[in-house]
Design an enzyme around this catalytic site. Structure first.
Site, PDB file in Angstrom:
ATOM      1  N   ASP A  59      47.693  39.867  29.973  1.00 29.46           N
ATOM      2  CA  ASP A  59      47.460  38.425  29.854  1.00 29.46           C
ATOM      3  C   ASP A  59      47.949  37.898  28.499  1.00 29.46           C
ATOM      4  O   ASP A  59      48.000  36.680  28.292  1.00 29.46           O
ATOM      5  CB  ASP A  59      45.958  38.124  29.975  1.00 29.46           C
ATOM      6  CG  ASP A  59      45.616  37.367  31.240  1.00 29.46           C
ATOM      7  OD1 ASP A  59      46.547  36.936  31.940  1.00 29.46           O
ATOM      8  OD2 ASP A  59      44.409  37.204  31.514  1.00 29.46           O
ATOM      9  N   GLN A 115      39.243  38.607  34.518  1.00 29.87           N
ATOM     10  CA  GLN A 115      39.360  37.242  35.043  1.00 29.87           C
ATOM     11  C   GLN A 115      38.415  36.319  34.273  1.00 29.87           C
ATOM     12  O   GLN A 115      37.217  36.552  34.217  1.00 29.87           O
ATOM     13  CB  GLN A 115      39.011  37.239  36.542  1.00 29.87           C
ATOM     14  CG  GLN A 115      39.220  35.913  37.223  1.00 29.87           C
ATOM     15  CD  GLN A 115      40.698  35.550  37.375  1.00 29.87           C
ATOM     16  OE1 GLN A 115      41.533  36.373  37.703  1.00 29.87           O
ATOM     17  NE2 GLN A 115      41.010  34.288  37.118  1.00 29.87           N
ATOM     18  N   LYS A 117      45.689  38.622  43.440  1.00 27.22           N
ATOM     19  CA  LYS A 117      46.374  39.486  42.461  1.00 27.22           C
ATOM     20  C   LYS A 117      46.458  40.908  43.000  1.00 27.22           C
ATOM     21  O   LYS A 117      47.480  41.584  42.850  1.00 27.22           O
ATOM     22  CB  LYS A 117      45.649  39.443  41.112  1.00 27.22           C
ATOM     23  CG  LYS A 117      45.944  38.163  40.349  1.00 27.22           C
ATOM     24  CD  LYS A 117      45.051  37.975  39.138  1.00 27.22           C
ATOM     25  CE  LYS A 117      45.322  36.590  38.538  1.00 27.22           C
ATOM     26  NZ  LYS A 117      44.323  36.195  37.540  1.00 27.22           N
TER      27      LYS A 117
END
Ligand code: NDP
Length: 296
Positions: free
Chosen positions: A121, A98, A54
């Site tokens: 997200d 994460q 990422k």
């Protein structure tokens, strides 16, 4: 094989290029780069690879990447304090923690602490609620990527029968909301669904998001249907000691029946990171009071 292959890798590369192309104009208008902060707690090797990838993708798009790697014994309070600090940081447009986090950290506490405007997200209940209410929202990357692939192939989705197998907050539920907003007739199936293969055979659009290798075979699929396989499952490969990735859909038999299908790997997977960059770019524009670029 009759099905066309939906090339998520190529679509994702194009989306990443479009995001990168839009960054200089943002920088000129806002006086800074869009910034994505990624937080990882613990030593899970796969998570470290995801976070590294990422970071690389973010920098390749011309954005600023802020990586925070915390030891496994980090307390929930310490993690939440970092998230609050990132909420207040004007250089940070997107925050991604994460998951999964270590067991002593409540994921819902983390998700609910992220500023909804930086929730790239799309997991904060405010964003889930906005999506359900048909309002502008940060949408989880994987289902938004699936929708982009579907619209690219089909154009207007109005009136199509869509079946989403899986009802997680990350994939299944937002996927169903997105398809409803596109005027599909949506069925959400899950582990308690009776006669699942008869349900999936009704689908013009079948989205498989379960996590069971090769579960849906060709006889589960309506001839000509568009099949989006979200599943990522590691199974033993032919070569001793090696593994390979397969989806939730049995590709060989499904490709004999479907009109188009995403492969695993190379289908939905590459879209997730591309949409993460897109969400960060959009969040940056919204936070800076700028209109997001056209066609994003
Ligand atoms: P979850 O485990 O959170 O959800 C799985 C869903 O599948 C649940 O709703 C569950 O039903 C349902 N399910 C389980 N067993 C069956 C069954 N036998 N029949 C029908 N439904 C069943 O997984 P995620 O949604 O997070 O992920 C799904 C898959 O997608 C995984 O393989 C994951 O690795 C992959 N994934 C891929 C991404 C990508 O970038 N391509 C990103 C995110 C996920 P119930 O609710 O009743 O338990």
């Amino acid at each position: 094989m009759t099905a066309a292959i939906i090339d998520g890798k190529a679509f994702a590369a194009d989306l990443r290029a479009r995001v990168a192309a839009a960054v200089p104009a943002f920088e000129a208008a806002a006086g800074r780069k869009p910034g994505l902060a990624v937080v990882l707690v613990g030593d899970d090797p796969a998570s470290h690879v995801y976070v590294r990838n990422k970071g690389i993708a973010t920098r390749e798009a011309g954005m600023a990447s802020y990586e925070h790697r915390l030891p496994a014994e980090t307390s929930e309070a310490e993690l939440l304090a970092l998230v609050r600090q990132l909420n207040e940081d004007d250089w940070v447009d997107g925050i991604l923690v994460q998951l999964p986090a270590p067991a002593h950290i409540r994921e819902i506490a983390v998700i609910e602490t992220i500023d909804p405007s930086k929730d790239v997200d799309g997991l904060h209940p405010i964003n889930a609620g906005r999506l359900a209410a048909g309002r502008a929202a940060m949408v989880p990357c994987t289902p938004l990527g699936c929708l982009m692939l579907l619209k690219d192939r089909l154009g207007d989705l109005s009136g199509l029968d869509a079946v989403v197998v899986g009802r997680s907050n990350l994939v299944g539920k937002p996927m169903a909301q997105l398809l409803t907003a596109e005027n599909c007739t949506v069925t959400v199936a899950h582990s308690r669904t009776k006669g699942l293969s008869a349900v999936t055979r009704r689908a013009d659009i079948l989205v498989a998001a379960v996590g069971r290798p090769n579960m849906m075979t060709g006889d589960w699929i309506k001839p000509g249907a568009i099949v989006i396989d979200v599943g990522i499952n590691r199974v033993p490969a032919a070569e001793e000691g090696k593994t390979r990735l397969v989806g939730d859909v049995d590709f060989a038999s499904a490709a004999e029946v479907a009109g188009a299908i995403t492969p695993v790997p190379g289908g939905v997977g590459p879209m997730t990171i591309a949409v993460l960059l897109r969400n960060t770019l959009v969040a940056a524009h919204v936070r800076a009071g700028l209109a997001p670029p056209e066609g994003m």
